[in-house]
Design a protein around this motif. Sequence first.
Motif, PDB file in Angstrom:
ATOM      1  N   PRO A   1      50.363  30.946  30.039  1.00 28.65           N
ATOM      2  CA  PRO A   1      49.419  31.726  30.844  1.00 28.65           C
ATOM      3  C   PRO A   1      50.015  31.995  32.223  1.00 28.65           C
ATOM      4  O   PRO A   1      50.922  31.286  32.660  1.00 28.65           O
ATOM      5  CB  PRO A   1      48.190  30.814  30.934  1.00 28.65           C
ATOM      6  CG  PRO A   1      48.712  29.441  30.732  1.00 28.65           C
ATOM      7  CD  PRO A   1      49.892  29.565  29.812  1.00 28.65           C
ATOM      8  N   TRP A   2      49.512  33.011  32.890  1.00 28.49           N
ATOM      9  CA  TRP A   2      50.073  33.387  34.187  1.00 28.49           C
ATOM     10  C   TRP A   2      49.234  32.869  35.352  1.00 28.49           C
ATOM     11  O   TRP A   2      48.022  32.683  35.241  1.00 28.49           O
ATOM     12  CB  TRP A   2      50.227  34.903  34.295  1.00 28.49           C
ATOM     13  CG  TRP A   2      48.932  35.687  34.241  1.00 28.49           C
ATOM     14  CD1 TRP A   2      48.329  36.177  33.120  1.00 28.49           C
ATOM     15  CD2 TRP A   2      48.100  36.087  35.343  1.00 28.49           C
ATOM     16  NE1 TRP A   2      47.175  36.858  33.444  1.00 28.49           N
ATOM     17  CE2 TRP A   2      47.009  36.824  34.804  1.00 28.49           C
ATOM     18  CE3 TRP A   2      48.165  35.904  36.725  1.00 28.49           C
ATOM     19  CZ2 TRP A   2      46.003  37.364  35.608  1.00 28.49           C
ATOM     20  CZ3 TRP A   2      47.168  36.443  37.533  1.00 28.49           C
ATOM     21  CH2 TRP A   2      46.096  37.162  36.957  1.00 28.49           C
TER      22      TRP A   2
ATOM     23  N   THR B   1      39.400  43.982  44.662  1.00 28.04           N
ATOM     24  CA  THR B   1      38.446  42.948  45.074  1.00 28.04           C
ATOM     25  C   THR B   1      38.137  41.979  43.940  1.00 28.04           C
ATOM     26  O   THR B   1      38.131  40.756  44.129  1.00 28.04           O
ATOM     27  CB  THR B   1      37.133  43.585  45.576  1.00 28.04           C
ATOM     28  OG1 THR B   1      37.425  44.404  46.713  1.00 28.04           O
ATOM     29  CG2 THR B   1      36.136  42.516  45.976  1.00 28.04           C
ATOM     30  N   GLU B   2      37.886  42.495  42.747  1.00 23.06           N
ATOM     31  CA  GLU B   2      37.553  41.621  41.624  1.00 23.06           C
ATOM     32  C   GLU B   2      38.782  40.910  41.073  1.00 23.06           C
ATOM     33  O   GLU B   2      38.717  39.738  40.698  1.00 23.06           O
ATOM     34  CB  GLU B   2      36.867  42.430  40.524  1.00 23.06           C
ATOM     35  CG  GLU B   2      35.499  42.981  40.951  1.00 23.06           C
ATOM     36  CD  GLU B   2      34.803  43.728  39.830  1.00 23.06           C
ATOM     37  OE1 GLU B   2      35.398  43.851  38.738  1.00 23.06           O
ATOM     38  OE2 GLU B   2      33.676  44.197  40.043  1.00 23.06           O
ATOM     39  N   LEU B   3      39.924  41.588  41.049  1.00 21.44           N
ATOM     40  CA  LEU B   3      41.130  40.983  40.497  1.00 21.44           C
ATOM     41  C   LEU B   3      41.564  39.755  41.278  1.00 21.44           C
ATOM     42  O   LEU B   3      41.938  38.729  40.701  1.00 21.44           O
ATOM     43  CB  LEU B   3      42.272  42.006  40.473  1.00 21.44           C
ATOM     44  CG  LEU B   3      42.285  42.992  39.304  1.00 21.44           C
ATOM     45  CD1 LEU B   3      43.383  44.020  39.497  1.00 21.44           C
ATOM     46  CD2 LEU B   3      42.465  42.259  37.983  1.00 21.44           C
ATOM     47  N   ILE B   4      41.507  39.830  42.593  1.00 24.00           N
ATOM     48  CA  ILE B   4      41.996  38.699  43.388  1.00 24.00           C
ATOM     49  C   ILE B   4      41.018  37.526  43.375  1.00 24.00           C
ATOM     50  O   ILE B   4      41.347  36.441  43.864  1.00 24.00           O
ATOM     51  CB  ILE B   4      42.322  39.109  44.841  1.00 24.00           C
ATOM     52  CG1 ILE B   4      41.058  39.584  45.554  1.00 24.00           C
ATOM     53  CG2 ILE B   4      43.421  40.147  44.881  1.00 24.00           C
ATOM     54  CD1 ILE B   4      41.285  39.881  47.024  1.00 24.00           C
ATOM     55  N   GLN B   5      39.831  37.738  42.808  1.00 19.19           N
ATOM     56  CA  GLN B   5      38.880  36.637  42.669  1.00 19.19           C
ATOM     57  C   GLN B   5      39.082  35.857  41.372  1.00 19.19           C
ATOM     58  O   GLN B   5      38.432  34.834  41.148  1.00 19.19           O
ATOM     59  CB  GLN B   5      37.438  37.177  42.716  1.00 19.19           C
ATOM     60  CG  GLN B   5      37.072  37.890  44.014  1.00 19.19           C
ATOM     61  CD  GLN B   5      37.226  37.015  45.242  1.00 19.19           C
ATOM     62  OE1 GLN B   5      36.945  35.812  45.179  1.00 19.19           O
ATOM     63  NE2 GLN B   5      37.665  37.607  46.341  1.00 19.19           N
TER      64      GLN B   5
ATOM     65  N   SER C   1      40.472  33.300  38.662  1.00 18.12           N
ATOM     66  CA  SER C   1      40.949  31.928  38.832  1.00 18.12           C
ATOM     67  C   SER C   1      42.473  31.846  38.715  1.00 18.12           C
ATOM     68  O   SER C   1      43.083  30.876  39.165  1.00 18.12           O
ATOM     69  CB  SER C   1      40.299  31.010  37.785  1.00 18.12           C
ATOM     70  OG  SER C   1      40.618  31.439  36.469  1.00 18.12           O
ATOM     71  N   ASN C   2      43.089  32.866  38.130  1.00 19.98           N
ATOM     72  CA  ASN C   2      44.551  32.897  37.993  1.00 19.98           C
ATOM     73  C   ASN C   2      45.243  33.222  39.318  1.00 19.98           C
ATOM     74  O   ASN C   2      46.463  33.100  39.411  1.00 19.98           O
ATOM     75  CB  ASN C   2      44.986  33.966  36.979  1.00 19.98           C
ATOM     76  CG  ASN C   2      44.316  33.827  35.652  1.00 19.98           C
ATOM     77  OD1 ASN C   2      43.095  33.901  35.558  1.00 19.98           O
ATOM     78  ND2 ASN C   2      45.086  33.631  34.601  1.00 19.98           N
TER      79      ASN C   2
END
Length: 202
Positions: free
Chosen positions: A94-95, A115-119, A121-122
């Motif tokens: 996993p990344w 905004t959503e991508l940087i939230q 857990s990865n």
Amino acid sequence: MKTDSLFYTIFQELPFVFFALLSIPESTTTQYQFTSQELKQLALRLDGLFLPLIPDSQLPFYIVEVQLQPDPYLYDRLFNELLVYIRQYRPPHPWRLVVIYPNRQTEIINDLYFTELIQLSNVTRIYINELSSPDTTSLPIQLLKLIIEPETTAPDLATEIARQAKIEITDLTIRENLINLLETINCLQITPQIQRGDCCHV
């Protein structure tokens, strides 16, 4: 002197520093290799990549980006590189994406896209000036804070880190690597009891 290349040098020579930032036990260091990776046909390279040494799907791979200057296109590039890397190399892991900033003011986020991508857990965003740990004098954290420490106080902090390294680090090679990095970061003459080599100029 204070460039992102210093961070990658630290992660290469003292990888436990990176895992300490993520509150991951130092023993994990032996399961990873720090490297860079070319992305074919794009003339791009991942400067910081922690790859597991064994194909264990429970171990993530880490893409590390150090960003000391504002860049409005940083996340465009990072997520693009991540997806290209996965497509080209198909890692059996996993990344995780780790972005290191000197402070929050350096980070620029395009709210429309990321905004959503940087939230997720990865994704981990680290601001050096806000770093803390159960032990506020943690060597890894102090070492990274030194890179953004004002020049007026950096020599005192570097000397304290060197003294601390002499007490806490029993491996002579790791200790000497750390002392050499301190001299590189701060061009500082460490006290004679712990000095290793001459002051570097970068």
